[in-house]
Scaffold this active site. Structure first.
Site, PDB file in Angstrom:
ATOM      1  N   MET A  11     -22.996 -17.891  11.744  1.00  0.00           N
ATOM      2  CA  MET A  11     -22.932 -19.231  11.026  1.00  0.00           C
ATOM      3  C   MET A  11     -23.836 -19.289   9.900  1.00  0.00           C
ATOM      4  SD  MET A  11     -22.867 -21.551  14.606  1.00  0.00           S
ATOM      5  CE  MET A  11     -24.281 -20.782  15.239  1.00  0.00           C
ATOM      6  N   GLY A  12     -24.024 -18.400   9.269  1.00  0.00           N
ATOM      7  CA  GLY A  12     -24.834 -18.184   8.090  1.00  0.00           C
ATOM      8  C   GLY A  12     -26.268 -18.456   8.099  1.00  0.00           C
ATOM      9  N   ALA A  13     -26.879 -19.505   7.326  1.00  0.00           N
ATOM     10  CA  ALA A  13     -28.376 -19.867   7.604  1.00  0.00           C
ATOM     11  C   ALA A  13     -28.771 -20.544   8.601  1.00  0.00           C
ATOM     12  CB  ALA A  13     -28.787 -20.594   6.507  1.00  0.00           C
ATOM     13  N   LYS A  14     -27.545 -20.827   9.701  1.00  0.00           N
ATOM     14  CA  LYS A  14     -27.846 -21.435  10.973  1.00  0.00           C
ATOM     15  C   LYS A  14     -28.097 -20.558  12.011  1.00  0.00           C
ATOM     16  CE  LYS A  14     -27.257 -25.851   9.607  1.00  0.00           C
ATOM     17  NZ  LYS A  14     -28.277 -26.672   9.421  1.00  0.00           N
ATOM     18  N   GLY A  15     -27.599 -19.301  11.941  1.00  0.00           N
ATOM     19  CA  GLY A  15     -27.789 -18.213  12.998  1.00  0.00           C
ATOM     20  C   GLY A  15     -26.552 -17.739  13.515  1.00  0.00           C
ATOM     21  N   GLY A  52     -23.448  -8.844   5.952  1.00  0.00           N
ATOM     22  CA  GLY A  52     -22.385  -8.765   6.919  1.00  0.00           C
ATOM     23  C   GLY A  52     -22.306  -7.467   7.554  1.00  0.00           C
ATOM     24  N   ASP A  53     -22.326  -6.411   6.537  1.00  0.00           N
ATOM     25  CA  ASP A  53     -22.125  -5.062   7.334  1.00  0.00           C
ATOM     26  C   ASP A  53     -23.539  -4.634   7.997  1.00  0.00           C
ATOM     27  OD1 ASP A  53     -19.703  -4.751   6.236  1.00  0.00           O
ATOM     28  OD2 ASP A  53     -20.300  -3.632   4.433  1.00  0.00           O
TER      29      ASP A  53
END
Length: 190
Positions: free
Chosen positions: A42-46, A72-73
């Site tokens: 969830m990106g910057a949320k975790g 991501g990798d």
């Protein structure tokens, strides 16, 4: 047919039509034939990790983002490391979030991905993006899990009904010896 399914919250919603990433992950887990873990980024949320019996939640680390190439990798590599080494779900998420965040602090991929030293420093700093409103809303729905584990920087280990809070410092104290051992064996580069 995959043991581990890893996707973004948008991808989970597109596949299931369910907006809550935990509920979407549970639906994907039910549809999987061999699937043991569904991880939703969830990106910057975790990120969250869902199994048949539990849910683990880990807020992201707050960092100054320079470049997201390779994040991501790097995250996926850490998930694979945790899965292969049978680490707990919350520890796996914590290290994956840290590796992805540390990679974002550099420029480009390849040799510029996070080092063990950068990951360790980031985890010890304990600067989590604990957006209580976001996590409370996410966890307030009727979730189908025997246990929910939540990584927190400010909470001493404890349990409240089905929600088990785990301090980041406890996770760090468990992870660092494993990472150092892996480094010495040549599994994890310095």
């Amino acid at each position: 047919m995959s043991d581990v399914l890893l996707l973004t919250a948008d991808e989970a919603e597109a596949l299931t039509g369910i907006g809550n990433p935990i509920l979407a992950g549970q639906e994907l887990l039910r549809k999987g034939i061999r699937t043991k873990w569904v991880i939703v980024k969830m990106g910057a949320k975790g990120s969250i990790l869902i199994s048949m019996s539990s849910i683990s939640c880990a807020p992201a680390f707050k960092v100054n983002v320079v470049d997201t190439v390779g994040c991501g990798d790097s995250f996926v590599a850490a998930i694979a490391f945790g899965f292969i080494h049978k680490m707990s779900m919350v520890n796996t998420l914590a290290i994956a979030n840290a590796v992805g965040a540390a990679t974002a602090m550099g420029c480009g991929a390849g040799r510029n991905v996070a080092t063990l030293e950068q990951v360790t420093k980031l985890m010890r700093a304990s600067n989590l993006n604990e957006d209580d409103k976001f996590w409370n809303e996410l966890l307030s729905e009727n979730l189908d899990a025997q246990e929910i584990t939540f990584l927190s920087k400010t909470v001493i280990n404890g349990t409240n009904k089905q929600l088990k809070r785990v301090s980041l410092q406890k996770v760090v104290s468990e992870l660092l010896p494993k990472l150092e051992s892996a480094r010495l064996e040549g599994i994890v580069p310095s």
